[in-house]
Design a protein around this motif. Structure first.
Motif, mmCIF file in Angstrom:
data_model
loop_
_atom_site.group_PDB
_atom_site.id
_atom_site.type_symbol
_atom_site.label_atom_id
_atom_site.label_comp_id
_atom_site.label_asym_id
_atom_site.label_seq_id
_atom_site.Cartn_x
_atom_site.Cartn_y
_atom_site.Cartn_z
ATOM 1 N N LEU A 16 0.832 -1.211 0.000
ATOM 2 C CA LEU A 16 0.000 0.000 0.000
ATOM 3 C C LEU A 16 0.860 1.252 0.000
ATOM 4 O O LEU A 16 0.597 2.206 -0.760
ATOM 5 N N MET A 17 1.888 1.295 0.837
ATOM 6 C CA MET A 17 2.747 2.472 0.905
ATOM 7 C C MET A 17 3.523 2.672 -0.400
ATOM 8 O O MET A 17 3.642 3.790 -0.901
ATOM 9 N N ASP A 18 4.031 1.571 -0.953
ATOM 10 C CA ASP A 18 4.787 1.684 -2.196
ATOM 11 C C ASP A 18 3.888 2.123 -3.343
ATOM 12 O O ASP A 18 4.282 2.957 -4.172
ATOM 13 N N ASP A 19 2.661 1.600 -3.382
ATOM 14 C CA ASP A 19 1.732 1.970 -4.443
ATOM 15 C C ASP A 19 1.275 3.423 -4.302
ATOM 16 O O ASP A 19 0.974 4.078 -5.304
ATOM 17 N N SER A 20 1.229 3.923 -3.056
ATOM 18 C CA SER A 20 0.801 5.308 -2.820
ATOM 19 C C SER A 20 1.923 6.319 -3.000
ATOM 20 O O SER A 20 1.703 7.521 -2.842
ATOM 21 N N GLY A 21 3.112 5.841 -3.282
ATOM 22 C CA GLY A 21 4.235 6.735 -3.538
ATOM 23 C C GLY A 21 5.044 7.120 -2.323
ATOM 24 O O GLY A 21 5.908 8.002 -2.409
#
Length: 274
Positions: A161-166
């Motif tokens: 989630l964090m990686d996908d949210s930038g």
């Protein structure tokens, strides 16, 4: 006639060799594929591709949930398959998530970072060992502690989630590292508690269900496809807290909270049944 005397075997005749036991291919293919998912996750993390690493672990979860069902449906259960499944789980849901979260965020915390990763990894090993030894005495409807695939999904879902949210650790500062530290410690320690988590093992896929159930499954698949990282992370956060909710509710109602169905005589196992 030999008057009751048994014929003597020829000295040159070689003794019959015991027949070797074969290995069932189908369920072990699923187990090997799940193992590959964990290995793939580690390799992707080493190359800084954390979204792919998370996807690899989630794919391993799906495959791990299928191998046992396939073995039961095809009547191909074996001791080899059980041991192979445990070793695969240790890699895919123990070592792999610990190494991935360390590479993603925890290495920036120094010794505390690798200690948190080790706590998670060691708790996964302890949880799997306890599961194997208590297999015959635990209530099948519940897991004793958070199952290792769900613990891995909790940690990897947060990373995904964090990686996908930038959100990148190098840009956001220490708050992301400490949040990852908290998730790793929570998931690891919850695996070795006695808190009951629903296992869904009493759900039968052979029984007929109302039409609305199929509609609900289709809607669930559609919701996951809206934004897979957030939906999956939310689902496993709810599941990761559900055991404590059940524990508190049973305590308030005065009901037994242990998932141990029968007592064991070994003194070393006494602490597991409280």
């Amino acid at each position: 006639m030999h008057d009751g005397v048994q014929p003597v075997a020829d000295a040159d005749e070689a003794p019959a060799r015991p027949r070797r036991k074969g290995i069932y291919i189908l369920p072990n293919l699923f187990t090997l594929a799940a193992l590959f998912g964990g290995f793939y996750g580690i390799v992707m993390a080493m190359n800084g591709r954390f979204e792919q690493a998370a996807i690899g672990i989630f794919c391993a979860m799906v495959l791990d949930s299928l191998d046992g069902r396939v073995a039961r449906m095809t009547n191909t259960q074996s001791t080899f398959g059980e041991q192979m499944d445990s070793l695969s789980d240790m890699v895919s849901f123990g070592a792999a998530p610990a190494l991935i979260v360390y590479e993603w965020a925890l290495k920036g915390l120094g010794k505390l970072g690798w200690i948190a990763a080790f706590v998670y990894c060691s708790c996964a090993a302890l949880r799997l060992a306890r599961f194997n030894t208590n297999l015959g005495v635990v209530d099948k409807r519940f897991f004793q502690g958070l199952p290792s695939p769900a613990a891995a999904a909790l940690v990897m879902g947060f990373i995904w989630l964090m990686d996908d949210s930038g959100f990148k650790v190098a840009l956001t500062g220490d708050w992301l590292r400490w949040t990852a530290f908290g998730f790793a410690m929570y998931a690891g320690l919850t695996m070795v508690t006695n808190v009951p988590f629903y296992s869904f093992k009493d759900v039968s896929f052979k029984r007929s269900v109302p039409f609305i159930v199929i509609v609900a499954i289709a809607l669930g698949i559609a919701v996951i496809n809206i934004h897979a990282p957030s939906v999956l992370f939310g689902v496993f956060c709810i599941y990761g807290l559900s055991g404590y909710v059940v524990y508190v509710w049973k305590r308030m109602k005065g009901r037994p909270v242990s998932v141990i169905a029968t007592s064991m005589d070994e003194p070393d196992e006494e602490g597991l049944h409280r």
